[in-house]
Structures are given as structure tokens and as C-alpha cells.
Design an enzyme around this catalytic site. Structure first.
Site, PDB file in Angstrom:
ATOM      1  N   SER A  73       4.803  20.592 -15.315  1.00 12.14           N
ATOM      2  CA  SER A  73       3.838  20.850 -16.391  1.00 12.14           C
ATOM      3  C   SER A  73       4.431  21.765 -17.458  1.00 12.14           C
ATOM      4  O   SER A  73       5.294  22.588 -17.176  1.00 12.14           O
ATOM      5  CB  SER A  73       2.579  21.511 -15.835  1.00 12.14           C
ATOM      6  OG  SER A  73       2.008  20.705 -14.848  1.00 12.14           O
TER       7      SER A  73
HETATM    8  N1  SAH Z   1       2.888  21.425 -10.332  1.00 11.37           N
HETATM    9  C1  SAH Z   1       4.099  20.674 -10.167  1.00 11.37           C
HETATM   10  C2  SAH Z   1       3.944  19.165 -10.219  1.00 11.37           C
HETATM   11  C3  SAH Z   1       3.040  18.586 -11.256  1.00 11.37           C
HETATM   12  S1  SAH Z   1       3.056  16.824 -11.180  1.00 11.37           S
HETATM   13  C4  SAH Z   1       5.145  21.108 -11.153  1.00 11.37           C
HETATM   14  O1  SAH Z   1       4.793  21.727 -12.143  1.00 11.37           O
HETATM   15  O2  SAH Z   1       6.317  20.786 -10.924  1.00 11.37           O
HETATM   16  C5  SAH Z   1       1.756  16.522 -10.027  1.00 11.37           C
HETATM   17  C6  SAH Z   1       2.149  16.560  -8.586  1.00 11.37           C
HETATM   18  O3  SAH Z   1       1.008  16.236  -7.818  1.00 11.37           O
HETATM   19  C7  SAH Z   1       3.220  15.554  -8.201  1.00 11.37           C
HETATM   20  O4  SAH Z   1       4.232  16.182  -7.479  1.00 11.37           O
HETATM   21  C8  SAH Z   1       2.472  14.544  -7.348  1.00 11.37           C
HETATM   22  O5  SAH Z   1       3.253  13.917  -6.366  1.00 11.37           O
HETATM   23  C9  SAH Z   1       1.402  15.423  -6.745  1.00 11.37           C
HETATM   24  N2  SAH Z   1       0.224  14.685  -6.243  1.00 11.37           N
HETATM   25  C10 SAH Z   1      -0.409  13.636  -6.817  1.00 11.37           C
HETATM   26  N3  SAH Z   1      -1.445  13.237  -6.053  1.00 11.37           N
HETATM   27  C11 SAH Z   1      -1.453  14.061  -4.957  1.00 11.37           C
HETATM   28  C12 SAH Z   1      -2.277  14.147  -3.806  1.00 11.37           C
HETATM   29  N4  SAH Z   1      -3.295  13.327  -3.575  1.00 11.37           N
HETATM   30  N5  SAH Z   1      -1.989  15.112  -2.898  1.00 11.37           N
HETATM   31  C13 SAH Z   1      -0.948  15.976  -3.081  1.00 11.37           C
HETATM   32  N6  SAH Z   1      -0.151  15.930  -4.157  1.00 11.37           N
HETATM   33  C14 SAH Z   1      -0.386  14.985  -5.083  1.00 11.37           C
END
Ligand code: SAH
Length: 224
Positions: A73
Site C-alpha cells: 500500500s
Molecule cells: N499490507 C500488505 C499487503 C497489502 S495487499 C502490504 O502493504 O504489503 C493485500 C494482502 O491481503 C495481500 O497480501 C493478499 O494476499 C491478502 N489477502 C487477500 N485476501 C485475504 C484473505 N481473505 N485473508 C488473508 N489475506 C488476504
């Protein structure tokens, strides 16, 4: 080689302290006020949360690819979500994060709150994230390969819940796992129509407030 050398924690050029300070100046212009958070973001080496080929772009105000079609993000979003948690009269102690990804938001949370439990549905993200936490000597993070729609009942209730991917509506399990007096920050919606939402739980139930328009990857069901 020590951790600092291996990871280039301090950074150089486009990943240097000067670049981090400029990012923080922009965050202030964008309305982020909490000094403790700003100081932390000036210190946190965001560049180590990206592949080397992209690390020189770490401090731009954009989201960046981290593999598996997911994104780190943008700094403002991380700051905004975290600052909302710092508005409670009492500082949250136990925080649940949904979507570990690179681990950058996790590392920010773990630097401010006692205990962070972070769930991620894509197992491939976890080893790298763990290495980064070790390099930063953050020992108060528990990672679980789990579906965030279900939350993590074992450690509930949580003083704060941060969701870093967008569900179409707030998952009921997360509402249940929020402590009384607790706060959840979650982007809600689909496609281009997503709103950062703050949910507070009190004796009388949940109160939701819609904040800014945002762009997150979707929260997806099932494990990978
Ligand atoms: N906060 C992190 C990733 C943001 S992207 C950063 O800044 O790097 C969103 C993340 O949510 C991704 O890694 C994706 O795999 C995860 N995600 C999506 N759906 C999910 C779910 N149902 N349970 C757990 N993680 C999930």
C-alpha cells in the site's frame, strides 16, 4: 555480514534517510499529524519490503507490486489507517491485521502496539516477511496462513483490526472478534468504488463511519 549490512537497512540514494524524510514531509502535507507515527515512518526502511529491482521507488507515494498480483500500500494509506488506531483514548494492545503481504504495515503496527497477529492467505509471502521482521528485531508478531474472512478466533477479542484488502462488506466474524471499545479500519467496496471505513464497537453495538475513497486489492476467499 550483520543484518544491517545484509539488508541495507539504512539505505543509500533513493532509499536514504533524506528520501524517507521527504516522504514524511509529504505525509504531513497530506494531513498526517501524529508525531510518533511520523517519526516511526521516517525510520522504517520501506525499501526492504520490496524486491531489489523496485526498492528505489519505495518512498514514492504510490502502491507497488509485491508479486502474486498484490501490492504494498502507498505510504499515505498505511499512515492514515495506523493514525486512526492512535485516536482511541486508550492505546490498543492486541491488533489483528488481515493481509500480511510484504509485512510493511505489520512492521509499523508492531512498532506501536504490544502484540500483532497478522493473517495472510498466500503462504508464499510469509518467509520473506518473517526474515524482514527478524532483521528489524520485531519479536511481537505472529503470522498465520489463514483466511482473513474468518478472522482468528483463538486470540479474540482484538482492540484493533486492520484490513489491508477490500471486502464487499465487513465480514461478520471480524465484527464479532472486535473488543468492546475497539476499532476496525477496513476498505469496503469493489472495483473503483471503495471507501475506507471505521467501525467502532461500544456497549450498544457497532458504529460505522465512511471516510475517504481508496483503492485496495480485493479480499479474496480461500488459501493459496
Ligand atoms: N499490507 C500488505 C499487503 C497489502 S495487499 C502490504 O502493504 O504489503 C493485500 C494482502 O491481503 C495481500 O497480501 C493478499 O494476499 C491478502 N489477502 C487477500 N485476501 C485475504 C484473505 N481473505 N485473508 C488473508 N489475506 C488476504
Amino acid at each position: 555480514m550483520n543484518a544491517s549490512e545484509k539488508w541495507n537497512l539504512q539505505g543509500i540514494g533513493m532509499t536514504s534517510q533524506r528520501t524517507r524524510n521527504r516522504m514524511v514531509d509529504r505525509l504531513k502535507e497530506q494531513g498526517i499529524e501524529n508525531e510518533e507515527l511520523l517519526t516511526l515512518m521516517a525510520r522504517m526502511p520501506r525499501h526492504i519490503f520490496l524486491d531489489e529491482a523496485l526498492s528505489h521507488r519505495a518512498y514514492e507515494d504510490i502502491s507497488l507490486p509485491i508479486g502474486y498480483q498484490q501490492t504494498l500500500s502507498q505510504p499515505w494509506v498505511v499512515a492514515r489507517m495506523t493514525e486512526l488506531l492512535l485516536t482511541l483514548p486508550e492505546r490498543p494492545k492486541k491488533v489483528l491485521e488481515i493481509g500480511t503481504g510484504s509485512g510493511y504495515q505489520t512492521a509499523i503496527l508492531a512498532s506501536l502496539f504490544d502484540q500483532v497477529i497478522s493473517l495472510e492467505r498466500i503462504a508464499g509471502f510469509q518467509p520473506k516477511a518473517k526474515e524482514r521482521f527478524q532483521a528489524l528485531t520485531l519479536n511481537n508478531i505472529q503470522l498465520h496462513h489463514a483466511d482473513g474472512y474468518q478472522g482468528w478466533d483463538e486470540k479474540a477479542p482484538y482492540d484493533a483490526i486492520v484490513v489491508t484488502a477490500a471486502p464487499e462488506s465487513v465480514p461478520p466474524q471480524l465484527l464479532e472478534q472486535l473488543a468492546e471499545g475497539g476499532i476496525m479500519v477496513v476498505p469496503v467496496g469493489s472495483g473503483e468504488e471503495q471507501w475506507l471505513t471505521r467501525v467502532c464497537r461500544s456497549e450498544s453495538g457497532h458504529q460505522s463511519e465512511v471516510l475517504e475513497s481508496v483503492h485496495f486489492v480485493p479480499l479474496q476467499p480461500g488459501l493459496v
